[in-house]
Design a protein around this motif. Sequence first.
Motif, PDB file in Angstrom:
ATOM      1  N   ASP A 132      -0.494  23.640 146.121  1.00 18.97           N
ATOM      2  CA  ASP A 132      -0.920  24.939 146.426  1.00 18.97           C
ATOM      3  C   ASP A 132       0.146  25.846 147.160  1.00 18.97           C
ATOM      4  O   ASP A 132      -0.072  26.742 147.207  1.00 18.97           O
ATOM      5  CB  ASP A 132      -1.968  24.683 147.560  1.00 18.97           C
ATOM      6  CG  ASP A 132      -3.265  24.049 147.124  1.00 18.97           C
ATOM      7  OD1 ASP A 132      -3.391  23.696 145.762  1.00 18.97           O
ATOM      8  OD2 ASP A 132      -4.196  24.143 147.768  1.00 18.97           O
ATOM      9  N   HIS A 146      -0.089  23.371 138.579  1.00 21.13           N
ATOM     10  CA  HIS A 146      -1.296  23.363 139.342  1.00 21.13           C
ATOM     11  C   HIS A 146      -2.126  24.596 139.145  1.00 21.13           C
ATOM     12  O   HIS A 146      -2.931  25.267 139.719  1.00 21.13           O
ATOM     13  CB  HIS A 146      -0.976  23.249 140.949  1.00 21.13           C
ATOM     14  CG  HIS A 146      -1.952  22.786 141.553  1.00 21.13           C
ATOM     15  ND1 HIS A 146      -2.953  21.814 141.343  1.00 21.13           N
ATOM     16  CD2 HIS A 146      -2.617  23.167 142.968  1.00 21.13           C
ATOM     17  CE1 HIS A 146      -3.648  21.477 142.411  1.00 21.13           C
ATOM     18  NE2 HIS A 146      -3.637  22.559 143.422  1.00 21.13           N
ATOM     19  N   HIS A 175      -5.341  28.913 140.431  1.00 20.50           N
ATOM     20  CA  HIS A 175      -6.127  28.087 141.196  1.00 20.50           C
ATOM     21  C   HIS A 175      -7.559  28.261 141.547  1.00 20.50           C
ATOM     22  O   HIS A 175      -7.863  28.269 142.590  1.00 20.50           O
ATOM     23  CB  HIS A 175      -5.442  27.707 142.441  1.00 20.50           C
ATOM     24  CG  HIS A 175      -5.536  26.510 143.201  1.00 20.50           C
ATOM     25  ND1 HIS A 175      -6.849  26.194 144.191  1.00 20.50           N
ATOM     26  CD2 HIS A 175      -5.118  25.069 143.252  1.00 20.50           C
ATOM     27  CE1 HIS A 175      -6.717  25.257 144.794  1.00 20.50           C
ATOM     28  NE2 HIS A 175      -5.714  24.495 144.314  1.00 20.50           N
TER      29      HIS A 175
HETATM   30 ZN    ZN Z   1      -4.912  22.782 144.955  1.00 21.44          ZN
END
Ligand code: ZN
Length: 218
Positions: free
Chosen positions: A37, A86, A90
Motif C-alpha cells: 500500500d 498493487h 487500489h
Molecule cells: Zn493493499
Amino acid sequence: MLIILVLSTNVQFNFFVKAFNKNPDYPDKAVALSFDDGPVESTLEILDILDRYNAKAAFFCIGKNIKKHPEVFKEIIKRGHIVGNHTFSHTRKIGFLPSRIIIDEIENCNQIAEEIGGVRMNLFRPPFGIINPKTKRALNKTGHQVIGWNIRPYDAITKSPEKIIHRITKDLNKGDLILLHDNMPNTAPILEQLLVILQQRKFSTVRPDKLFNIHAYN
Ligand SMILES: [Zn+2]
C-alpha cells in the motif's frame, strides 16, 4: 457455489491463479517480509530499520502513491528491495471490475513504476487478496506472477502492536511470507520488534523473489 465464492476471494487457495504464498522447501531457516500500500513518507522509516538489520523485502506499491512519492519509490529500489504491482488505484471495487479495467489498473501501475523507477514489474499482489475469474483473465493478458502471503497479522485493522507481533510469531516456520503495510503508523515499531525476535530465534530474512526463485522484473 458458496464454497467457490469463498475460495475465489482468497489468494491463498491457488484456486484460479497459481500464487506464491510460502516456500517451506527453501534451504535456509529464513522468512520473507512484504509491505503493501505504499510508498508513503513513513516508508523511509521502514527502509532505515530494514537497513539496520540487513534485511531485504518486497514492496507492493499502489500506482497513485508512486506518483505522489516518487523519491520514496526510487529509494526502495536503491536500497536493494524489490517492488511489485498493487494496481494503480487500489479500489475496493476490484472484485466487481471487468477484466478490461483490471488490465488498465495493472498496466497503469507498471507504467508509472517504469517512468519513475526504471523497472518493469513482473510481480503482482492483488488488493485485498481478491482473485476471481476476471482478475485471472487480466493476469493472463498482462503476464504478471501473483505473490500472496501465508502470514497475515491484520496490521491494517488491528491497533495493538503486541497482538500483531503475536499473530506473526506464534507459529512461524521457515519459508513463510509475512504481509505488513508500510502506510500504517505502527509498522515501524512492529517491524523493529519482529526483527529482534527473528534474530533471537535464529531466523534470517530472504527477499521474496529469492524465496521463490522468480524474477521481480522483466
Ligand atoms: Zn493493499
